[in-house]
Each structure stands twice: as structure tokens, then as C-alpha cells.
Scaffold this active site. Structure first.
Site, PDB file in Angstrom:
ATOM      1  CG  ASP A   1      -6.269  36.299  16.003  1.00 24.38           C
ATOM      2  OD1 ASP A   1      -5.168  36.607  16.024  1.00 24.38           O
ATOM      3  OD2 ASP A   1      -7.075  36.810  14.812  1.00 24.38           O
TER       4      ASP A   1
ATOM      5  CE  LYS B   1     -22.088  29.171  16.187  1.00 24.30           C
ATOM      6  NZ  LYS B   1     -22.377  29.962  17.472  1.00 24.30           N
TER       7      LYS B   1
ATOM      8  CG  ASN C   1       2.118  29.683  13.702  1.00 26.69           C
ATOM      9  OD1 ASN C   1       3.113  30.011  13.702  1.00 26.69           O
ATOM     10  ND2 ASN C   1       1.024  30.170  12.740  1.00 26.69           N
TER      11      ASN C   1
HETATM   12  O1  RIB Z   1      -5.796  36.135  12.505  1.00 25.55           O
HETATM   13  C1  RIB Z   1      -7.093  36.120  11.725  1.00 25.55           C
HETATM   14  C2  RIB Z   1      -6.897  37.236  11.189  1.00 25.55           C
HETATM   15  O2  RIB Z   1      -5.940  37.787  10.223  1.00 25.55           O
HETATM   16  C3  RIB Z   1      -8.244  37.732  10.118  1.00 25.55           C
HETATM   17  O3  RIB Z   1      -9.281  38.209  10.921  1.00 25.55           O
HETATM   18  C4  RIB Z   1      -7.637  38.675   9.196  1.00 25.55           C
HETATM   19  O4  RIB Z   1      -8.462  40.014   9.136  1.00 25.55           O
HETATM   20  C5  RIB Z   1      -6.150  38.800   9.421  1.00 25.55           C
HETATM   21  O5  RIB Z   1      -5.866  39.890  10.242  1.00 25.55           O
END
Ligand code: RIB
Length: 299
Positions: free
Chosen positions: A249, A282, A181
Site C-alpha cells: 500500500d 515499524k 505482487n
Molecule cells: O494491505 C494491508 C492491509 O490489508 C491491512 O491494513 C488490512 O487492513 C488489510 O486491508
């Protein structure tokens, strides 16, 4: 179908809505709270599997109930957990997530994630058309080994440098694509973007590195360098953002799955950008990650 090998963390996310943070010595009442499956590795694996990718996860959980639940959940999502080890006596990773006005702040207790060291089996499992993806919530040495085995087998590699660690720049020769990012990009280039224009910094990166750069920019979309120019895909409009946890992610996980299935690079970035946007509709890192059918329906 080519596979996506994710190496990374598994956490249980305790996600609480709040209007702000207490100062030291103060107690505040929060809003809603819930438990979700998370961890950057688990999130990327689930994001890739939901849109139809064939996914294997290398990770470790504690020998506790949370670890059992996380494994059950990943299997139910279609993720191959053969390479997930259970560390008896350790706790499964926990993330305390504070959701503040649809943005978030996260504190991670890594637990078993920091005991992850097993990567050798991957070298047998890799096929040169597969993809290897990792983030930085597990030991850097383990990531280094994973990258080494991946490159030994000619597997394409993607690193999401989150949470940022400066040592990742020493592994760039083994990283094909990096997806920071804006803050992580500043870490990679070693100065803030107040000192240099974003586009100029990205072009300079491309001139000096073989690693392809894709910067995820939240409400400003995603920028990448292609054919010697910076291209930007706008953020998806007309969606109601409820929780941005896991959006990055979702981007990296789905990007890997699309590339593994042979989608052209720019189309893969554009489609992963849509998946990331849908994931924010969500609450919970994985809750809004789209299935292939949901993605088709949205497009
Ligand atoms: O990127 C989000 C994630 O960062 C969350 O799910 C949390 O567990 C951390 O690892």
C-alpha cells in the site's frame, strides 16, 4: 498541486504476533497484540499524504466508535474525508493480522467497506491532472464506476489488484498502471510463474496490453517494463524489517503522490520502493510510512 483520489477500504487492524497457526480445535497463545489503523484504501491515502500529497479518500465506515476513530485519524493525517460515508447499522471493517516471523497472514471482515457505492460526486471533483487509485477491498462495481468517471475526465488511473479478483481484467481498458505482487500477477495472466519465466511473462504482458505493469516482489524489489525491457530495482538493504503489513500500500500510495507531483515515472517507482521499505521498519501498516523529511533523511 494535483490531487490523488483514493477509492478503497478502511479497516481497524488487530495485529498479533504468533509463531504459527493452531489447527482446528487447538488453542495457542500469541505474542504481542495491538490495534492499528489500516485498510488498503486508508493505508494508500495516508502513505500519499505523509510524503506531501494532496489526498482525497472515497470510502465508507460503520456508524460505530471504530468508524469515528478512523475518520479522526485520517483527518489528522491531512486526508480529505469529504467522500467518506458513514453506514449506520454496519460495522467498520476489521482485519485480523497474524505476524509470523516478519511476514503476515490477514483475514478481513469487510463490514461497511462492502456497502461503498457513492462515486458520482467524484466526477465534479476530478481535474485532468489528478490521479485515481483503487484496490479491490470494496465492491468491484464501485471500482468500475470510479474508473469510468476518472477516464471520462482524463484522470490517470492506478489499480492495486489486492485482494485479487479475476474480474479486474475486464477493466484493463480503463487502467493506466497496475501494481500487482507476484501472486496477483499470476492471477492477471491466468497461470503460475512456475510455468513461465517472470521476465518473459512481463514482456508478453507489455506486448498485449496498454496498462503499464509494475510488479512488487518483496525482498526481490520491484520490476516494471520500460522501453521494451524489464527493469528491476532491488529491495532496500540495511534496514530491519519488523512488519511487512502495508508495504504494498505504501508503494502504490506514494507512487501515486509522486506521479501527481510530476516526478518522472522511473524515479517515482524507485522512490516509492524506498518508502515501502521504510514502512516495514515499524509494526503496523501505517506506523512506518515515511514523511517527506524522513524520506529525504534516508536518501
Ligand atoms: O494491505 C494491508 C492491509 O490489508 C491491512 O491494513 C488490512 O487492513 C488489510 O486491508
Amino acid at each position: 498541486m494535483n490531487r490523488v483520489f483514493v477509492l478503497g477500504s478502511i479497516n481497524i487492524d488487530i495485529s498479533m504476533e504468533t509463531d504459527g497457526f493452531p489447527v482446528i480445535g487447538e488453542t495457542m497463545l500469541g505474542g504481542s497484540v495491538d490495534y492499528y489503523m489500516g485498510g488498503k484504501g486508508g493505508n494508500q491515502a495516508v502513505a500519499a499524504a505523509r510524503i506531501g500529497g494532496r489526498v482525497s479518500l472515497t470510502a465508507s465506515v460503520g456508524g460505530d466508535t471504530f468508524g469515528e476513530k478512523a475518520l479522526e485519524h485520517l483527518r489528522a493525517e491531512g486526508v480529505d474525508t469529504r467522500f467518506v460515508t458513514v453506514k449506520d447499522g454496519a460495522f467498520t471493517g476489521i482485519a485480523s493480522i497474524f505476524r509470523i516471523h516478519s511476514d503476515n497472514a490477514i483475514i478481513v471482515f469487510p463490514g461497511a467497506n462492502m456497502l461503498l457505492s457513492e462515486t458520482a460526486e467524484l466526477v465534479e471533483a476530478f481535474n485532468d491532472k489528478d490521479l485515481f487509485v483503487a484496490q479491490l477491498e470494496v465492491p468491484l462495481e464501485t471500482i468500475r464506476q470510479g474508473l469510468y468517471y476518472a477516464k471520462k475526465t482524463n484522470v490517470q488511473t492506478i489499480i492495486d489488484p489486492a485482494p485479487f479478483h479475476a474480474d479486474i481484467v475486464n477493466m484493463l481498458d480503463k487502467i493506466d498502471i497496475i501494481t500487482p505482487n507476484e501472486t496477483e500477477f499470476e492471477g492477471l495472466i491466468g497461470h503460475t510463474l512456475k510455468e513461465q519465466d517472470m521476465e518473459e511473462a512481463m514482456l508478453e504482458w507489455a506486448e498485449n496490453h496498454d496498462t503499464q505493469l509494475i510488479v512488487t516482489r518483496g525482498s526481490q524489489g520491484v520490476s516494471y517494463v520500460f522501453d521494451g525491457e524489464v527493469r528491476t530495482i532491488s529491495a532496500v538493504k540495511d534496514i530491519e524489517v519488523l512488519d511487512t503489513t502495508g508495504a504494498g500500500d505504501t508503494f502504490t500510495g506514494t507512487l501515486a503522490a509522486f506521479l501527481a507531483e510530476g516526478m518522472p515515472y522511473e524515479t517515482a517507482i524507485e522512490t516509492a520502493n524506498i518508502c515501502a521499505a521504510l514502512s516495514t521498519t515499524k509494526i503496523g501498516a501505517q506506523t512506518g510510512m515515511p514523511t517527506r523529511a524522513e524520506l529525504r533523511h534516508f536518501k
